[in-house]
Enzyme design. Structure first.
Site, PDB file in Angstrom:
ATOM      1  CG  ASP A  82      54.603 -11.211 -15.710  1.00  0.00           C
ATOM      2  OD1 ASP A  82      54.125 -12.121 -15.006  1.00  0.00           O
ATOM      3  OD2 ASP A  82      55.810 -11.132 -16.009  1.00  0.00           O
ATOM      4  CG  HIS A  83      55.719 -10.703 -11.655  1.00  0.00           C
ATOM      5  ND1 HIS A  83      55.823 -11.432 -10.492  1.00  0.00           N
ATOM      6  CD2 HIS A  83      56.250 -11.474 -12.635  1.00  0.00           C
ATOM      7  CE1 HIS A  83      56.400 -12.597 -10.757  1.00  0.00           C
ATOM      8  NE2 HIS A  83      56.662 -12.650 -12.046  1.00  0.00           N
ATOM      9  CB  SER A 211      64.994 -16.602 -19.329  1.00  0.00           C
ATOM     10  OG  SER A 211      63.981 -15.806 -19.896  1.00  0.00           O
ATOM     11  CB  THR A 233      65.906 -12.694 -18.611  1.00  0.00           C
ATOM     12  OG1 THR A 233      65.285 -12.215 -17.416  1.00  0.00           O
ATOM     13  CG2 THR A 233      67.358 -12.254 -18.632  1.00  0.00           C
TER      14      THR A 233
END
EC number: 4.1.2.40
Length: 284
Positions: A82-83, A211, A233
């Site tokens: 991710d990212h 989130s 989060t």
């Protein structure tokens, strides 16, 4: 069963009209809760990790753990970068067995974003690895990357088609008003923009910053083409708050095997709700 790529999983979601949740994990307990809950609900899920998570736990360790849990629960799992922003980092993890990648070059100008993403796609597709990229930029913080709300910008639907065709990506992360982190107030999602993107791009679409979104908003994005929902989060907050509460009420507690149960229970509630919101229960 085995560790799989996201491509078939998201294509199934696109055909079936549901979304697959991607949960960012941070430790063993997060992984246990996500996999156990997904297996009990027969739901497809993606195990996502930022560069910081892979550094914290170790790529080989995470790969071994996901593989072991997939076999233990007879449940297909995806481990997803991710990212990630660095080609060499992605290449190393792909060679270690990762089969799902998000290359995030959304901070770059359009042409450079295309160039950076295409380099990763060309490499990853040689290993049958699915690639997600982002067009537009979310506000908030992910790992060490902070984007001010003023610098965030939405996905341009026409550019989205050009971007998808030029890069050869397998899924597209869009910016329609969400942000990383929890919301001080309910965000105003641009559903008409999402619908327009769907008309221009026939790839599975991805929603980051989910989130704290309402069930209604999540389900509306799915109707308009979102096939992958990212949650990070909300899990961290549930874990941390439950742990703080337990240790405040039980200051004598010293055994992590005991006090971590409260944190796992809180995360389990989050995971089961997200799976239900995504409409993917019974789809694995």
């Amino acid at each position: 069963m085995y560790v799989v790529s996201t491509k078939q999983m998201l294509n199934n979601a696109q055909r079936g009209g549901y979304a697959v949740p991607a949960f960012n994990i941070h430790n063993l307990e997060t992984m246990q809760v996500v996999v156990e809950t997904a297996a009990s609900m027969h739901a497809p899920v993606i195990i996502a990790g930022t560069p910081g998570t892979f550094t914290h736990a170790g790529t080989e360790n995470l790969m071994a753990l996901v593989s072991a849990m997939a076999k233990q629960y007879h449940h297909p799992l995806v481990i997803h970068l991710d990212h990630h922003t660095k080609f060499d980092d992605i290449a190393q993890k792909v060679r270690s067995g990762v089969r799902s990648v998000m290359i995030d070059a959304s901070h770059l100008p359009f042409a450079q974003n295309i160039s950076r993403v295409k380099e990763v796609v060309d490499f990853c597709h040689r290993f049958d690895v699915s690639v997600e990229a982002e067009l537009g930029q979310l506000g908030g913080q992910e790992d060490d990357v902070q984007v001010n709300e003023a610098d965030a910008f939405y996905t341009n639907p026409v550019q989205a088609r050009e971007f998808a065709e030029a890069t050869g990506i397998d899924s597209l992360a869009v910016a329609i008003g969400t942000a990383h982190g929890m919301y001080a107030r309910a965000p105003a999602l641009d559903f008409s923009r999402l619908e327009n993107i769907r008309q221009w791009v026939n790839l599975p679409l991805v929603l980051h910053g989910a989130s704290g979104l309402s069930t209604k908003d999540i389900q509306q994005t799915i109707k308009l083409g979102i096939c992958k929902i990212n949650v990070a989060t909300e899990l961290k907050n549930a874990f941390s708050q439950a742990l703080k509460n337990y240790l405040t009420e039980h200051p004598e507690a010293t055994d992590p095997r005991d006090y971590l149960q409260s944190a796992k229970s809180a995360m389990r509630d989050v995971v089961s709700k997200v799976i239900a919101d995504c409409g993917c229960e019974g789809r694995a």
